[in-house]
Design a protein around this motif. Sequence first.
Motif, PDB file in Angstrom:
ATOM      1  N   GLY A 469       0.818  -1.195   0.000  1.00 57.58           N
ATOM      2  CA  GLY A 469       0.000   0.000   0.000  1.00 57.58           C
ATOM      3  C   GLY A 469       0.853   1.247   0.000  1.00 57.58           C
ATOM      4  O   GLY A 469       1.992   1.250  -0.428  1.00 57.58           O
ATOM      5  N   GLY A 470       0.275   2.351   0.489  1.00 63.33           N
ATOM      6  CA  GLY A 470       0.963   3.627   0.451  1.00 63.33           C
ATOM      7  C   GLY A 470       1.728   3.910   1.721  1.00 63.33           C
ATOM      8  O   GLY A 470       2.335   3.022   2.315  1.00 63.33           O
ATOM      9  N   HIS A 471       1.672   5.190   2.146  1.00 63.22           N
ATOM     10  CA  HIS A 471       2.492   5.623   3.270  1.00 63.22           C
ATOM     11  C   HIS A 471       1.644   6.111   4.433  1.00 63.22           C
ATOM     12  O   HIS A 471       2.161   6.760   5.340  1.00 63.22           O
ATOM     13  N   GLY A 472       0.344   5.789   4.417  1.00 65.03           N
ATOM     14  CA  GLY A 472      -0.514   6.102   5.548  1.00 65.03           C
ATOM     15  C   GLY A 472      -0.165   5.221   6.738  1.00 65.03           C
ATOM     16  O   GLY A 472       0.449   4.155   6.604  1.00 65.03           O
ATOM     17  N   MET A 473      -0.581   5.636   7.922  1.00 68.40           N
ATOM     18  CA  MET A 473      -0.187   4.908   9.127  1.00 68.40           C
ATOM     19  C   MET A 473      -0.729   3.484   9.146  1.00 68.40           C
ATOM     20  O   MET A 473      -0.033   2.545   9.540  1.00 68.40           O
ATOM     21  N   ASP A 474      -1.978   3.308   8.732  1.00 66.89           N
ATOM     22  CA  ASP A 474      -2.545   1.959   8.745  1.00 66.89           C
ATOM     23  C   ASP A 474      -1.753   1.025   7.844  1.00 66.89           C
ATOM     24  O   ASP A 474      -1.462  -0.123   8.215  1.00 66.89           O
ATOM     25  N   GLU A 475      -1.397   1.531   6.630  1.00 65.61           N
ATOM     26  CA  GLU A 475      -0.622   0.694   5.697  1.00 65.61           C
ATOM     27  C   GLU A 475       0.766   0.404   6.253  1.00 65.61           C
ATOM     28  O   GLU A 475       1.263  -0.722   6.169  1.00 65.61           O
TER      29      GLU A 475
END
Length: 944
Positions: A469-475
Amino acid sequence: MAEKQHLYLVDGSAYIFRAYHRLPPLTNPEGTPVGAVYGYTTMLWKLAEDLDKAEGPTHLAVILDKSSRSFRNEIYSEYKAHRPDPPEDLVPQFPLIRDATRAFSLPCIEEPDVEADDMIATYARAAQRQGWDVTIVSSDKDLMQLVGEVDGARIDMLDTMKNARIYIDEVEEKFGVPPEKVGDVLALMGDSVDNIPGIFGVGPKTASKLIAEHGDLTAALDAAEGMKKSKLKERLIEHRADAELSRVLLTLKEDCALPQPLEDFRLDGVPPEPLAKFLETHGFASLLRRLDAGTGSPDKPNDLNPAKADNKGADASPDGNSQPLPEWPDVDRSTYECVQTLERLEHWIERAFAARLVAFDTETSDLDCMLCDLVGFSLALGPNDACYVPLAHGTGDMFDEKPEQIARETALAAIKPLLESDAVLKVGQNIKYDLNVLARHGIHVAPIHDTMVISFAMDAGREESGIGGGHGMDELAERHLGHTCLKFKDICGTGKKAIPFGQVPLDKATEYAAEDADVTWRLYQHLHRRLPLEGATRIYERVDRPLIPVVAGIEREGIKVDRAALSRLSEQFAETTARIEKEIHAEAGEEFTIGSPKQLGDVLFEKMGYKGGKKGKSGQYSTDQSVLEKLSQQGATIADKVLEYRQLSKLKSTYTDALQQAINPNTSRVHTSYSLVGAQTGRLSSTDPNLQNIPIRTEIGREIRKAFVPDDGNVLLAADYSQIELRLAAHMADVPQLKEAFEAGEDIHARTAKEMYGEVDRDTRAKAKTINFAILYGISRWGLAGRLGVEPDEAQEVIDTYFKRFPGIQNYIHQTLETVRAKGYSETLFGRKTWFPRINSKNQAERQGSERAAINAPIQGTSADIIKRAMTRMLPALAEAGLPDVRMLLQVHDELVFELPEGDVEAASPVIEKVMAEAALPAVELSVPLGIEIGTGASWDAAH
């Protein structure tokens, strides 16, 4: 016959900073930072080993800078004024580096009031007068003035980074003049690293040409009066004193007092005892083993490197998760504390000061950081060591009792010293948002780190692999920690049943908010140690991290828009689209929904019978822009009308309507949000609203830009990099024709037209412009054929001709693709990596798409890095120039937009131009000048 003496003078200061950036942060058994000491020791050892294998010196000394000031500061108080202070963890290593030199039983020379270069010059000339040969171990261009031979005694240089000797031919190749004239060339160019003024706008080629033609600096400056009128003439005359001052500053002092005689530098071998004691003291175990074994210098620093010996490195893993996690306990939300009294908050603050690092997060009522209310904040000091501080929780019902919580003003007053303390590092995930929220409450958070931006600096593009995924906290938590975070919807609900965070019960709110801080703390500890191991420290520390508060400030500034003008445009667009809709229906012979691709496709290809219709998997005809443009070429006027209808409808909904809704009621300005990780190549992306996609070249787009206006008494200033990607391509691909054209200020598209077609007219220049940009984006023969309106075979001939005229471009493309296929990533000139996990895909469409992106990524990414560096330096430069009222409002592609008092334009323009033109320095020295175009006006459109 007596042996000829050969003195080696090592520029130790250059070694220190190379060593510091070469290794990750390391400490010795006492806890003192020693990463640079270790690197310096291995470099010095390797030098000694290499010299022993080759023609070894008879004498050797290491020369260091005693302090940051010298006699030059008395001549020019601003000398080296812009140099940043050395990194905090490097300062205690300076004395240890001197100890390392003496541990090798080598002379370590450092004198007050003079620089290492001056001591090197003095010793080199003294040795030369005695008939000795001298080699200066450095690549410093200032020292190249010394190269040459006198009565058979030769001075040369050794660049250990490139393992290359530098003598007269190499100096002349670099500067176009002999060594004794290098100082004259440098005086014209100036040096932004040392803050030597030179003459702004005079680059290396122009400076070399002037000195080569006129003989020396004085003659070149005298000749300016007789030159044809030009900007160069004006600059030479106006800034003559700056060039003459620069020449004085660049003159090496060759008559310093010698603290030790040359004879003391004789090499008699390295006694092992002091070196062994030094290595043992600082825990350099592998070096000590090599010393005991007598096996020479180490190839790899294994003993202190936190990477494991059997670790294949980050590049080996497609998801960038190659470093093992510390042995942390699993996330346990039951351990989090809900802080409801000032006494408990002060306890956490005291602990945070002691820890020197705290993860921090805010909880708010809205995603808009300029409109939201602060509901609470969370802190974390370690795994499961986290808390949540509610500030504005309650059901919203005036009759309901609110839970116990600290008054917002009281809590913020208590936390402010911590968040603003230089002694405590604040870590956040997308911390830009938190900076803006807190700035509205008078709290300016620093220093900071951002786990989202750290991840992007190392792993941009890896999300394309579908792994993480990306660079969000959940990912990031899933990818690196194997942990699934609570989702916002899990505690606030969705749809009509959703409640604001301030109405969430405190036990649930604490679990959610404190977990954010806990996970952020863990991510920082894991990701930050990867930075040096994966070569990403430079881009993060020099470009991305300093930019975070700058972009936050731009977002808070916002830009004023004329609501009445936008309203008038919306009405005009509505009237025009209504008229076009009737015309489309008339041509079709029936009414239908133009915005429905299915209905439009049926009308075009079934009822009206146009050729070229293709149905997709959904069973409906494609009616995208390319299809409509092909129909237009066939003479289908209805296609032109649909294209115009779509454009006006989009501009109305996206801009003229949406911008009115986006005006902040508190500031009366529009505040866009910039994503620091939104574009794979490193470019900033604008959202809510997007101000980067307003059409530039159309009259409609210009009408929208006219609605962007300054406050009364101010003007807008737009500063734009001119053709920066073509300039970077000329540098990176080493294309002489393009470099010469840019150096001479020629029209680059006209130059390309001349090279391609032998003549320049409106038609050939337009084609050349299309070709220049298309080929840099890795366009195919079919793509170019479509843009030029020719057959694919003819387009291929154009590409072949282009590569024949500019072989450097073809070589650049070939080498870039080979590198990306081998490594999996491309790099900008500043070291920003962009990953292309599908570059070797068996799927042709995926592979070719990756190849096109890979060709352009180093160029577009370098362009993005440069404007980011300019943004970071801009406001300090303006403040230093006494221009605090100049505000930076927008960054749009290669352009910066400012608002400033009309009376400041004349003073601000050259400052802005200089900062932008020199943004690449000192990290990267380009072989082409960066052109800056500046305009001002009563609107954004008028500033162009």
